[in-house]
Design a protein around this motif. Structure first.
Motif, short mmCIF file in Angstrom:
data_model
loop_
_atom_site.label_atom_id
_atom_site.label_comp_id
_atom_site.label_asym_id
_atom_site.label_seq_id
_atom_site.Cartn_x
_atom_site.Cartn_y
_atom_site.Cartn_z
N TYR A 119 0.81 -1.21 0.00
CA TYR A 119 0.00 0.00 0.00
C TYR A 119 0.85 1.27 0.00
O TYR A 119 1.94 1.30 0.56
CB TYR A 119 -0.95 0.00 1.20
N CYS A 120 0.30 2.29 -0.62
CA CYS A 120 0.97 3.59 -0.68
C CYS A 120 1.03 4.21 0.71
O CYS A 120 0.13 4.03 1.52
CB CYS A 120 0.22 4.52 -1.63
N ASP A 197 -9.72 -2.12 1.00
CA ASP A 197 -9.26 -2.67 -0.28
C ASP A 197 -9.93 -4.01 -0.54
O ASP A 197 -9.33 -5.08 -0.41
CB ASP A 197 -7.73 -2.82 -0.26
N GLY A 202 -4.15 -3.66 -3.74
CA GLY A 202 -3.22 -2.70 -3.18
C GLY A 202 -3.54 -1.26 -3.50
O GLY A 202 -2.74 -0.37 -3.19
N PHE A 204 -6.49 1.86 -3.16
CA PHE A 204 -7.74 2.33 -2.57
C PHE A 204 -8.53 3.04 -3.66
O PHE A 204 -8.31 4.22 -3.96
CB PHE A 204 -7.47 3.26 -1.39
N ARG A 241 -8.13 1.74 5.67
CA ARG A 241 -7.44 3.01 5.94
C ARG A 241 -8.44 4.09 6.34
O ARG A 241 -9.45 4.29 5.67
CB ARG A 241 -6.64 3.48 4.73
N CYS A 253 -3.47 8.55 -0.61
CA CYS A 253 -2.02 8.40 -0.54
C CYS A 253 -1.36 9.76 -0.37
O CYS A 253 -1.95 10.80 -0.67
CB CYS A 253 -1.49 7.73 -1.81
N ASP A 263 -4.08 2.70 9.73
CA ASP A 263 -4.26 1.51 8.90
C ASP A 263 -4.54 0.30 9.78
O ASP A 263 -3.88 0.10 10.81
CB ASP A 263 -3.00 1.23 8.06
#
Length: 354
Positions: A119-120, A197, A202, A204, A241, A253, A263
């Protein structure tokens, strides 16, 4: 004279050898033929994108992939491109990757990755614009336990490896609860967004944004559903998130001015808990407790009649739950009891209004 003869013979040997091996002559000018800068990206539970730097004059490569600890490589030839998309990977498995330049056999060093979403990053530059005091996720189907997270001020909190903050949701389930409370220093007006997600890629995506609020209130709740298509019964999680900010949230992000990001790890299951476990989980409960605004009620099968009494035993409110919640914002601070009539059997529970 001997020196001239030696150079003559050396040149003759060179030309003779490469006349018989023209592909060697084509590659003779390439000083570096070891593939470099191997990058694995766009990783999901079953796929990954592998790329490497181009090599002048090289067009034929072999991508070598194997699970970590396995002796035999899986070999995938690649022509005229410096990338390969790997599919049919096993979820949560660590893989080793090498790239071989076919003409010389020169091979890169190993790169390792795990077949699970990456994930970012996201965080605030200043947490004073609003942080998350409480995050509560309550599954309403499948018999899975709720998750309550109390936290202090921060720019970013990663709870994905905390077993006490693990969230398990039933694939295809409806009416799951998300509840939050926030704190603030600089502003009483906050924006909040929540993503899950669901497809495990990976990213959003807009359709995975399950909550978006623009409010001055201290807290809030929402109901969300889980698609049937989620990747279920996998040993590594996707991410939920939560972003709270004192300015509009445009991107899940990157960095933003003021607020907080949290998270959480989410696991999906195709099957509910066993009957005996499910029975243990189905007891009626209220949350959050203490409560400021919305009191959620878990364990009831449908909306029910309720009565609220103060510590002196006086009835101060009554009505019917709405989406299994009760608005207690009008109550004064103190200790109360809520009586819920579930299946004609009243249940009385204590809560604190703060």
């Amino acid at each position: 004279m001997k020196k001239i003869l030696f150079l003559y013979l050396l040149c003759f040997s060179f030309l003779f050898f490469y006349s018989k091996n023209p592909e060697k002559l084509q590659n003779a000018g390439n000083q570096f033929t070891i593939p470099t800068n191997i990058v694995v990206s766009n990783i999901t539970f079953s796929s990954a994108h592998i790329s490497w730097d181009a090599i002048q004059g090289s067009t034929q490569f072999t991508v070598k992939i194997r699970p970590q600890g396995v002796v035999t490589w899986m070999l995938f030839p690649v022509s005229n491109i410096n990338a390969y998309d790997a599919f049919s990977l096993s979820p949560c498995t660590v893989y080793e990757v090498q790239i071989m330049e076919n003409l010389t056999g020169d091979t890169s060093g190993s790169v390792f990755f795990t077949a699970k979403p990456v994930y970012c990053p996201s965080s605030s530059l200043n947490s004073g614009g609003g942080w998350l005091v409480t995050v509560h996720v309550e599954p309403t189907q499948g018999g899975f336990p709720g998750m309550i997270s109390y936290s202090s001020i921060s720019n970013y909190s990663d709870y994905t490896n905390d077993p006490l903050r693990k969230i398990t949701l039933l694939a295809g389930s409806m009416y799951n609860f998300f509840y939050y409370e926030k704190g603030y220093l600089n502003s009483t007006h906050n924006y909040l967004k929540v993503w899950i997600d669901f497809n495990g890629n990976g990213i959003f995506e807009p359709q995975e944004n399950v909550m978006a609020e623009n409010s001055h209130l201290c807290c809030g709740t929402m109901i969300f559903s889980v698609p049937n298509s989620v990747a279920s019964d996998i040993q590594c999680p996707v991410v939920l998130r939560v972003i709270n900010s004192d300015s509009p949230i445009n991107d899940p992000c990157g960095q933003f001015a003021s607020g907080e990001v949290e998270d959480y790890a989410v696991y999906f299951s195709k099957a509910a808990l066993a009957t005996d476990e499910n029975t243990k989980r189905s007891e009626i409960a209220v949350f959050p407790n203490p409560v400021s605004y919305i009191l959620n009620i878990s364990g009831i099968t449908s909306d029910s009649d309720f009565e609220i009494y103060n510590a002196a035993g006086q009835k101060v409110s009554e009505g019917k739950t709405k989406n299994k919640t009760v608005n207690v914002n009008h109550l004064l601070k103190g200790v109360y009891f809520i009586q819920i009539k579930e299946k004609e059997t009243p249940v009385k529970l204590k809560f604190i209004k703060k």
